[in-house]
Motif scaffolding. Structure first.
Motif, PDB file in Angstrom:
ATOM      1  N   VAL A   1       0.860  -1.181   0.000  1.00 39.72           N
ATOM      2  CA  VAL A   1       0.000   0.000   0.000  1.00 39.72           C
ATOM      3  C   VAL A   1       0.899   1.234   0.000  1.00 39.72           C
ATOM      4  N   ALA A   2       0.889   1.971  -1.111  1.00 45.21           N
ATOM      5  CA  ALA A   2       1.761   3.139  -1.265  1.00 45.21           C
ATOM      6  C   ALA A   2       0.986   4.394  -0.905  1.00 45.21           C
ATOM      7  N   THR A   3       1.192   4.891   0.313  1.00 48.37           N
ATOM      8  CA  THR A   3       0.531   6.149   0.692  1.00 48.37           C
ATOM      9  C   THR A   3       1.513   7.313   0.714  1.00 48.37           C
ATOM     10  N   ALA A   4       2.809   7.030   0.571  1.00 48.06           N
ATOM     11  CA  ALA A   4       3.800   8.097   0.715  1.00 48.06           C
ATOM     12  C   ALA A   4       3.603   9.182  -0.332  1.00 48.06           C
ATOM     13  N   ALA A   5       3.844  10.419   0.077  1.00 47.32           N
ATOM     14  CA  ALA A   5       3.886  11.541  -0.854  1.00 47.32           C
ATOM     15  C   ALA A   5       5.358  11.692  -1.272  1.00 47.32           C
ATOM     16  N   VAL A   6       5.750  10.856  -2.210  1.00 45.75           N
ATOM     17  CA  VAL A   6       7.146  10.833  -2.656  1.00 45.75           C
ATOM     18  C   VAL A   6       7.426  12.102  -3.456  1.00 45.75           C
ATOM     19  N   ALA A   7       8.510  12.791  -3.139  1.00 42.09           N
ATOM     20  CA  ALA A   7       8.853  13.983  -3.918  1.00 42.09           C
ATOM     21  C   ALA A   7       9.045  13.568  -5.374  1.00 42.09           C
ATOM     22  N   ASP A   8       8.388  14.272  -6.291  1.00 44.20           N
ATOM     23  CA  ASP A   8       8.488  13.889  -7.699  1.00 44.20           C
ATOM     24  C   ASP A   8       9.862  14.194  -8.272  1.00 44.20           C
TER      25      ASP A   8
ATOM     26  N   VAL B   1      -1.683  -1.354  -4.035  1.00 44.06           N
ATOM     27  CA  VAL B   1      -2.699  -0.310  -3.862  1.00 44.06           C
ATOM     28  C   VAL B   1      -2.002   1.045  -3.912  1.00 44.06           C
ATOM     29  N   GLY B   2      -2.487   1.930  -4.785  1.00 42.36           N
ATOM     30  CA  GLY B   2      -1.927   3.277  -4.863  1.00 42.36           C
ATOM     31  C   GLY B   2      -2.878   4.290  -4.267  1.00 42.36           C
ATOM     32  N   PHE B   3      -2.328   5.433  -3.926  1.00 44.60           N
ATOM     33  CA  PHE B   3      -3.130   6.565  -3.484  1.00 44.60           C
ATOM     34  C   PHE B   3      -2.958   7.691  -4.492  1.00 44.60           C
ATOM     35  N   ALA B   4      -3.923   8.590  -4.542  1.00 42.89           N
ATOM     36  CA  ALA B   4      -3.784   9.743  -5.424  1.00 42.89           C
ATOM     37  C   ALA B   4      -4.275  10.985  -4.718  1.00 42.89           C
ATOM     38  N   ALA B   5      -3.440  11.980  -4.729  1.00 43.30           N
ATOM     39  CA  ALA B   5      -3.851  13.296  -4.266  1.00 43.30           C
ATOM     40  C   ALA B   5      -4.074  14.133  -5.519  1.00 43.30           C
ATOM     41  N   GLU B   6      -5.289  14.552  -5.732  1.00 43.81           N
ATOM     42  CA  GLU B   6      -5.599  15.357  -6.912  1.00 43.81           C
ATOM     43  C   GLU B   6      -6.292  16.630  -6.451  1.00 43.81           C
ATOM     44  N   SER B   7      -6.066  17.705  -7.170  1.00 42.31           N
ATOM     45  CA  SER B   7      -6.767  18.929  -6.792  1.00 42.31           C
ATOM     46  C   SER B   7      -7.981  19.159  -7.690  1.00 42.31           C
TER      47      SER B   7
ATOM     48  N   GLU C   1      14.033  13.765 -12.082  1.00 45.45           N
ATOM     49  CA  GLU C   1      12.847  13.045 -11.618  1.00 45.45           C
ATOM     50  C   GLU C   1      13.251  11.904 -10.698  1.00 45.45           C
ATOM     51  N   ASN C   2      12.473  11.717  -9.652  1.00 46.53           N
ATOM     52  CA  ASN C   2      12.705  10.583  -8.744  1.00 46.53           C
ATOM     53  C   ASN C   2      12.115   9.304  -9.320  1.00 46.53           C
ATOM     54  N   PRO C   3      12.613   8.149  -8.858  1.00 47.82           N
ATOM     55  CA  PRO C   3      12.003   6.887  -9.285  1.00 47.82           C
ATOM     56  C   PRO C   3      10.559   6.811  -8.812  1.00 47.82           C
ATOM     57  N   ASP C   4       9.704   6.200  -9.625  1.00 50.69           N
ATOM     58  CA  ASP C   4       8.307   5.976  -9.227  1.00 50.69           C
ATOM     59  C   ASP C   4       8.242   4.609  -8.551  1.00 50.69           C
ATOM     60  N   ILE C   5       8.192   4.633  -7.227  1.00 50.23           N
ATOM     61  CA  ILE C   5       8.304   3.398  -6.432  1.00 50.23           C
ATOM     62  C   ILE C   5       7.105   2.493  -6.689  1.00 50.23           C
ATOM     63  N   LEU C   6       5.922   3.061  -6.648  1.00 43.30           N
ATOM     64  CA  LEU C   6       4.711   2.253  -6.839  1.00 43.30           C
ATOM     65  C   LEU C   6       4.693   1.632  -8.222  1.00 43.30           C
ATOM     66  N   SER C   7       4.967   2.441  -9.235  1.00 40.86           N
ATOM     67  CA  SER C   7       4.905   1.925 -10.604  1.00 40.86           C
ATOM     68  C   SER C   7       5.929   0.805 -10.798  1.00 40.86           C
TER      69      SER C   7
ATOM     70  N   ALA D   1      -7.102   7.286 -14.588  1.00 39.74           N
ATOM     71  CA  ALA D   1      -5.913   7.351 -15.451  1.00 39.74           C
ATOM     72  C   ALA D   1      -4.672   6.926 -14.672  1.00 39.74           C
ATOM     73  N   LYS D   2      -4.595   7.355 -13.431  1.00 35.67           N
ATOM     74  CA  LYS D   2      -3.427   7.020 -12.600  1.00 35.67           C
ATOM     75  C   LYS D   2      -3.395   5.523 -12.310  1.00 35.67           C
ATOM     76  N   ARG D   3      -4.553   4.948 -12.070  1.00 32.22           N
ATOM     77  CA  ARG D   3      -4.639   3.507 -11.822  1.00 32.22           C
ATOM     78  C   ARG D   3      -4.070   2.726 -13.006  1.00 32.22           C
ATOM     79  N   ALA D   4      -4.442   3.143 -14.212  1.00 30.68           N
ATOM     80  CA  ALA D   4      -3.960   2.447 -15.409  1.00 30.68           C
ATOM     81  C   ALA D   4      -2.454   2.669 -15.582  1.00 30.68           C
ATOM     82  N   ARG D   5      -2.016   3.890 -15.404  1.00 33.59           N
ATOM     83  CA  ARG D   5      -0.603   4.233 -15.605  1.00 33.59           C
ATOM     84  C   ARG D   5       0.289   3.500 -14.613  1.00 33.59           C
ATOM     85  N   LYS D   6      -0.167   3.424 -13.353  1.00 33.20           N
ATOM     86  CA  LYS D   6       0.653   2.769 -12.326  1.00 33.20           C
ATOM     87  C   LYS D   6       0.565   1.254 -12.417  1.00 33.20           C
ATOM     88  N   GLY D   7      -0.463   0.753 -13.080  1.00 29.79           N
ATOM     89  CA  GLY D   7      -0.626  -0.698 -13.190  1.00 29.79           C
ATOM     90  C   GLY D   7      -1.084  -1.344 -11.898  1.00 29.79           C
TER      91      GLY D   7
HETATM   92  N1  CTP Z   1       4.363   7.276  -5.887  1.00 29.00           N
HETATM   93  C1  CTP Z   1       5.523   6.555  -5.725  1.00 29.00           C
HETATM   94  N2  CTP Z   1       6.718   7.085  -6.158  1.00 29.00           N
HETATM   95  C2  CTP Z   1       6.748   8.291  -6.751  1.00 29.00           C
HETATM   96  C3  CTP Z   1       5.562   9.044  -6.909  1.00 29.00           C
HETATM   97  C4  CTP Z   1       4.375   8.498  -6.450  1.00 29.00           C
HETATM   98  O1  CTP Z   1       5.494   5.435  -5.199  1.00 29.00           O
HETATM   99  N3  CTP Z   1       7.915   8.776  -7.169  1.00 29.00           N
HETATM  100  C5  CTP Z   1       3.086   6.676  -5.448  1.00 29.00           C
HETATM  101  C6  CTP Z   1       2.419   7.387  -4.284  1.00 29.00           C
HETATM  102  O2  CTP Z   1       2.809   6.806  -3.054  1.00 29.00           O
HETATM  103  C7  CTP Z   1       0.941   7.142  -4.583  1.00 29.00           C
HETATM  104  C8  CTP Z   1       0.872   7.083  -6.100  1.00 29.00           C
HETATM  105  O3  CTP Z   1       2.198   6.767  -6.528  1.00 29.00           O
HETATM  106  O4  CTP Z   1       0.500   5.883  -4.108  1.00 29.00           O
HETATM  107  C9  CTP Z   1       0.388   8.316  -6.784  1.00 29.00           C
HETATM  108  O5  CTP Z   1       1.163   9.412  -6.376  1.00 29.00           O
HETATM  109  P1  CTP Z   1       0.841  10.840  -7.013  1.00 29.00           P
HETATM  110  O6  CTP Z   1       1.829  11.827  -6.512  1.00 29.00           O
HETATM  111  O7  CTP Z   1      -0.627  11.114  -6.839  1.00 29.00           O
HETATM  112  O8  CTP Z   1       1.066  10.536  -8.574  1.00 29.00           O
HETATM  113  P2  CTP Z   1       2.236  10.848  -9.570  1.00 29.00           P
HETATM  114  O9  CTP Z   1       2.397   9.651 -10.446  1.00 29.00           O
HETATM  115  O10 CTP Z   1       3.462  11.327  -8.871  1.00 29.00           O
HETATM  116  O11 CTP Z   1       1.638  11.998 -10.482  1.00 29.00           O
HETATM  117  P3  CTP Z   1       1.327  13.565 -10.114  1.00 29.00           P
HETATM  118  O12 CTP Z   1       1.965  13.889  -8.802  1.00 29.00           O
HETATM  119  O13 CTP Z   1       1.919  14.327 -11.249  1.00 29.00           O
HETATM  120  O14 CTP Z   1      -0.177  13.636 -10.077  1.00 29.00           O
END
Ligand code: CTP
Ligand code: CA
Length: 228
Positions: free
Chosen positions: A96-103, A151-157, A129-135, A166-172
């Motif tokens: 379960v990826a809830t972290a707000a990972v710095a992009d 399981v991914g989380f999304a913070a959207e405004s 760009e940082n690695p996308d851990i969830l993806s 879209a994020k669900r599909a992209r992250k797989g």
């Molecule tokens: N996530 C991650 N590693 C990253 C960025 C995000 O593992 N480098 C994970 C978060 O923990 C969350 C999910 O991916 O579960 C979605 O994160 P979010 O910031 O909403 O999506 P991004 O793919 O980074 O896209 P954006 O911030 O541009 O909306």
């Protein structure tokens, strides 16, 4: 006693949770981060533990107590979080990826504190760009074969449902959870939107503790067919 008597829908399951922000250093005394409190991830780790799981919580820099019975791994940067997460994902059943990972992180990290030189010049930072851990973990062979449920989380405004789909599909990931904001960072309550291939279902406004318990029950139902 109540916790002891409660049903254990995740008994025997190994759960990995990422939580909190990451901190990306600029120099030895400065960096960039974000306002994630870690509360949702810590609540999920606690709820998963109470549901009988073995839980590893990879936590960015937050000041929150470790839930009882949870193995906590403290990390700072996204790269640290990636390393710890990939390692623990190898033996996990649920991630379960809830972290707000710095992009992004500063392209270079100064060895010494950056000083004003008195001329009024400001530093110019460039980012990578940082690695996308969830993806990365969701596209691993174990996740693709269904051995590891992600399981991914999304913070959207804005446009939460469309962006979450879209994020669900992209992250797989089979399940993507949207924060029904606006400002959920730091609060003790929230509302969630669960997006999977069938539908979108709302978990109405409640404390993060209650939402975490409901989400854990939803995950258990999907992973082991368990239902309350
Ligand atoms: N996530 C991650 N590693 C990253 C960025 C995000 O593992 N480098 C994970 C978060 O923990 C969350 C999910 O991916 O579960 C979605 O994160 P979010 O910031 O909403 O999506 P991004 O793919 O980074 O896209 P954006 O911030 O541009 O909306
Ligand atoms: Ca992001």
């Amino acid at each position: 006693l109540i916790a002891f008597l409660a049903p254990k829908p995740l008994a025997g399951q190994r759960v990995l949770v990422t939580a909190g922000p990451t901190f990306e250093a600029i120099d030895p005394v400065r960096g960039i981060t974000n306002l994630s409190s870690g509360k949702m991830g810590f609540s999920i780790a606690r709820a998963a533990r109470e549901a009988g799981a073995n839980v590893v919580l990879v936590a960015g820099p937050v000041h929150l107590p470790t839930p009882r019975g949870v193995l906590r791994v403290d990390v700072t940067s996204a790269e640290d979080m990636r390393r710890a997460s990939v390692e623990h994902a190898e033996s996990a059943d649920i991630f379960v990826a809830t972290a707000a990972v710095a992009d992004w992180r500063p392209a270079e990290q100064a060895v010494h504190k950056i000083k004003k030189d008195g001329s009024g010049e400001v530093p110019h930072l460039s980012f990578v760009e940082n690695p996308d851990i969830l993806s990365e973990i969701a596209h691993s062979p174990r996740a693709r074969s269904g051995e590891l449920f992600c399981v991914g989380f999304a913070a959207e405004s804005q446009d939460l449902l469309a962006n979450a789909q879209a994020k669900r599909a992209r992250k797989g990931v089979p399940l993507l959870v949207g924060n029904i904001g606006p400002a959920t960072f730091g609060r003790d309550d929230n509302a969630l939107l669960l997006v999977d291939d069938e539908s979108a279902r709302e978990l109405p406004h409640a404390s993060k503790r209650v939402l975490a318990q409901q989400l854990v029950a939803e995950i258990a139902r999907r992973v082991s067919g368990w239902s309350a």
